[in-house]
Design a protein around this motif. Sequence first.
Motif, PDB file in Angstrom:
ATOM      1  N   ARG A 187      25.692  27.929 -39.619  1.00 28.21           N
ATOM      2  CA  ARG A 187      26.878  27.616 -40.411  1.00 28.21           C
ATOM      3  C   ARG A 187      28.076  28.461 -39.987  1.00 28.21           C
ATOM      4  O   ARG A 187      29.222  28.105 -40.284  1.00 28.21           O
ATOM      5  CB  ARG A 187      26.594  27.855 -41.896  1.00 28.21           C
ATOM      6  CG  ARG A 187      25.552  26.941 -42.499  1.00 28.21           C
ATOM      7  CD  ARG A 187      25.189  27.383 -43.896  1.00 28.21           C
ATOM      8  NE  ARG A 187      24.631  28.737 -43.917  1.00 28.21           N
ATOM      9  CZ  ARG A 187      24.255  29.369 -45.018  1.00 28.21           C
ATOM     10  NH1 ARG A 187      24.389  28.771 -46.196  1.00 28.21           N
ATOM     11  NH2 ARG A 187      23.750  30.591 -44.958  1.00 28.21           N
ATOM     12  N   ARG A 231      32.963  18.044 -42.389  1.00 28.21           N
ATOM     13  CA  ARG A 231      31.859  18.045 -41.425  1.00 28.21           C
ATOM     14  C   ARG A 231      30.626  18.719 -42.010  1.00 28.21           C
ATOM     15  O   ARG A 231      30.069  19.647 -41.420  1.00 28.21           O
ATOM     16  CB  ARG A 231      32.288  18.752 -40.136  1.00 28.21           C
ATOM     17  CG  ARG A 231      33.314  18.012 -39.315  1.00 28.21           C
ATOM     18  CD  ARG A 231      32.760  16.695 -38.760  1.00 28.21           C
ATOM     19  NE  ARG A 231      31.607  16.920 -37.906  1.00 28.21           N
ATOM     20  CZ  ARG A 231      31.678  17.177 -36.599  1.00 28.21           C
ATOM     21  NH1 ARG A 231      32.860  17.267 -36.005  1.00 28.21           N
ATOM     22  NH2 ARG A 231      30.579  17.346 -35.900  1.00 28.21           N
ATOM     23  N   PRO A 232      30.173  18.284 -43.173  1.00 32.42           N
ATOM     24  CA  PRO A 232      28.945  18.872 -43.734  1.00 32.42           C
ATOM     25  C   PRO A 232      27.723  18.426 -42.943  1.00 32.42           C
ATOM     26  O   PRO A 232      27.760  17.418 -42.220  1.00 32.42           O
ATOM     27  CB  PRO A 232      28.924  18.326 -45.160  1.00 32.42           C
ATOM     28  CG  PRO A 232      29.633  17.016 -45.058  1.00 32.42           C
ATOM     29  CD  PRO A 232      30.709  17.211 -44.022  1.00 32.42           C
ATOM     30  N   GLN A 292      25.056  21.808 -46.178  1.00 36.37           N
ATOM     31  CA  GLN A 292      25.530  23.026 -45.501  1.00 36.37           C
ATOM     32  C   GLN A 292      26.925  22.772 -44.928  1.00 36.37           C
ATOM     33  O   GLN A 292      27.243  21.657 -44.521  1.00 36.37           O
ATOM     34  CB  GLN A 292      24.555  23.417 -44.380  1.00 36.37           C
ATOM     35  CG  GLN A 292      23.109  23.477 -44.797  1.00 36.37           C
ATOM     36  CD  GLN A 292      22.860  24.482 -45.897  1.00 36.37           C
ATOM     37  OE1 GLN A 292      23.530  25.500 -45.987  1.00 36.37           O
ATOM     38  NE2 GLN A 292      21.881  24.185 -46.761  1.00 36.37           N
ATOM     39  N   ARG A 293      27.720  23.825 -44.865  1.00 38.76           N
ATOM     40  CA  ARG A 293      29.091  23.690 -44.387  1.00 38.76           C
ATOM     41  C   ARG A 293      29.434  24.817 -43.419  1.00 38.76           C
ATOM     42  O   ARG A 293      28.877  25.912 -43.501  1.00 38.76           O
ATOM     43  CB  ARG A 293      30.082  23.682 -45.546  1.00 38.76           C
ATOM     44  CG  ARG A 293      29.885  22.535 -46.524  1.00 38.76           C
ATOM     45  CD  ARG A 293      30.917  22.538 -47.628  1.00 38.76           C
ATOM     46  NE  ARG A 293      30.656  21.527 -48.627  1.00 38.76           N
ATOM     47  CZ  ARG A 293      31.039  20.260 -48.527  1.00 38.76           C
ATOM     48  NH1 ARG A 293      31.717  19.855 -47.456  1.00 38.76           N
ATOM     49  NH2 ARG A 293      30.757  19.385 -49.484  1.00 38.76           N
ATOM     50  N   PHE A 341      35.085  22.567 -42.822  1.00 35.23           N
ATOM     51  CA  PHE A 341      34.347  22.896 -44.037  1.00 35.23           C
ATOM     52  C   PHE A 341      34.220  21.687 -44.957  1.00 35.23           C
ATOM     53  O   PHE A 341      33.147  21.424 -45.527  1.00 35.23           O
ATOM     54  CB  PHE A 341      35.058  24.035 -44.765  1.00 35.23           C
ATOM     55  CG  PHE A 341      34.405  24.442 -46.059  1.00 35.23           C
ATOM     56  CD1 PHE A 341      33.327  25.302 -46.062  1.00 35.23           C
ATOM     57  CD2 PHE A 341      34.873  23.948 -47.278  1.00 35.23           C
ATOM     58  CE1 PHE A 341      32.718  25.681 -47.262  1.00 35.23           C
ATOM     59  CE2 PHE A 341      34.272  24.317 -48.475  1.00 35.23           C
ATOM     60  CZ  PHE A 341      33.188  25.184 -48.467  1.00 35.23           C
ATOM     61  N   LEU A 342      35.288  20.935 -45.120  1.00 28.77           N
ATOM     62  CA  LEU A 342      35.305  19.837 -46.085  1.00 28.77           C
ATOM     63  C   LEU A 342      34.697  18.547 -45.541  1.00 28.77           C
ATOM     64  O   LEU A 342      34.002  17.829 -46.277  1.00 28.77           O
ATOM     65  CB  LEU A 342      36.745  19.576 -46.542  1.00 28.77           C
ATOM     66  CG  LEU A 342      37.413  20.686 -47.354  1.00 28.77           C
ATOM     67  CD1 LEU A 342      38.871  20.337 -47.629  1.00 28.77           C
ATOM     68  CD2 LEU A 342      36.670  20.936 -48.658  1.00 28.77           C
TER      69      LEU A 342
END
Length: 450
Positions: free
Chosen positions: A328, A435-436, A446-447, A432-433
């Motif tokens: 991550r 591409r989980p 997960q990010r 982060f928003l």
Amino acid sequence: MYCLSLAHVASLFPGFYSAQAASSFSDMCSAAILRSINGVLAVICSIILYDIITHLKPSLDDRKAMLQAVVLSLYPLHWFFTFLYYTDVASVTAVLAMYLASLKKNYWFSALIGGFSVVIRQTNIIWVLFVACSGIIDISLMHGKDHARAAQSDVSISKPSLTHDGGLSTTGLYMRKRKSVKSVDIVESSLPSRHASSSFPSGLIDEIQAILVALWHEKWGLLISFSPYLIVLVAFILFLRWNGSVVLGAKEAHTVTLHFTQLLYFSLVSVLALAPLHFTVTQAVELFQLFWKYRPRCFFVGFIALIIGFLSVHFFSVAHPYLLADNRHYPFYLWRKVIMAHWSIKYLLVPIYLCSWLSIIHMLGKSQKKIWVLAYVLATAAVLIPTPLIEFRYYTIPFYFLALHCSKNDSQSWLLIGMVYVGVNIFTMMMFLFRPFHWDHEPGIQRFIW
């Protein structure tokens, strides 16, 4: 998850035991409230940054000071964690508030905030000591300058001067009266200008000698003024005896390790974060002139530094299990795709690391005394070297001290830095928003984060 994490921390530190008994404790653990705390702290931190800049650079106009404060507030490692429940924003805010109070000579309040910063993150004890040393350095060198001025004034006594009846020199009478005044109040005098000429003292040894002399002459005044920092240090030592380690929580995952390459990573990350200030023609010419002027010394020091750098990356490149397993974090990919892409890469990067440190020290040396630069390097080393895990957020506090004491104030460079920061912030927030991903061995989303 947030409730459990906050409750776990509260159960670890004695000062938080009372929070467990609060009836509304569960209401305080909502994600929105916990994250909003960092949002408020980020605003406070930006105001503190502005105050520090105006204090360190009094000749800087308000517009440029505001620009630098805004840009530093957008620093990606600081800005990103403003939106998450991490201790980084609180830690940075507390350390900078402690430094600002010290600059304003409110040492008791500074030490109080410093103690709070140590509660937030235990390694901040190093920055408490650094802030105290910085204040002592300023006062000591001011003491030396005052003695130099007094010596020059004493020479003027022997010169002819106007006299009144009875032949008594008015100037001589004044000088004798002035010399009779004790210098106890030197601790309360204003800080010396950080942009003052380096003609006094002329070198590191001279500065150390001047500080030792001032420490002896002003020992009681300095002891009284800086005793709050000693109280914080003693309390921290007692905490170490009680806890058995600096770390709270998973001690086995954060054992103290000799990780000398952390200093090398920090230099490159910090130089890249301030690239428009480092990669300039003026900087290159100044470094070349410095190298050419002191060729034999530079060759010798450079050779020794290269040897130390190669030995550091060969024997002290720590690959923490978290670094190897947690995909991550961006350092996971930098380690695999860059540093470990080929066995020779980590050695080829050593000259770049050393050039980065050279640029940092040269930039700080323009506005700071040599002893201050040495104290900064030692403080940074004391914080980073024992840390086994490569986390760029650990670099935030030493980076801010570096950026705040940078002598380059042209708006174009700072605007360019701000634009780069905005671009990096947009990229990291989009990752982060939008591409989980999922782990096969663990449920949940997960990010990507720093």
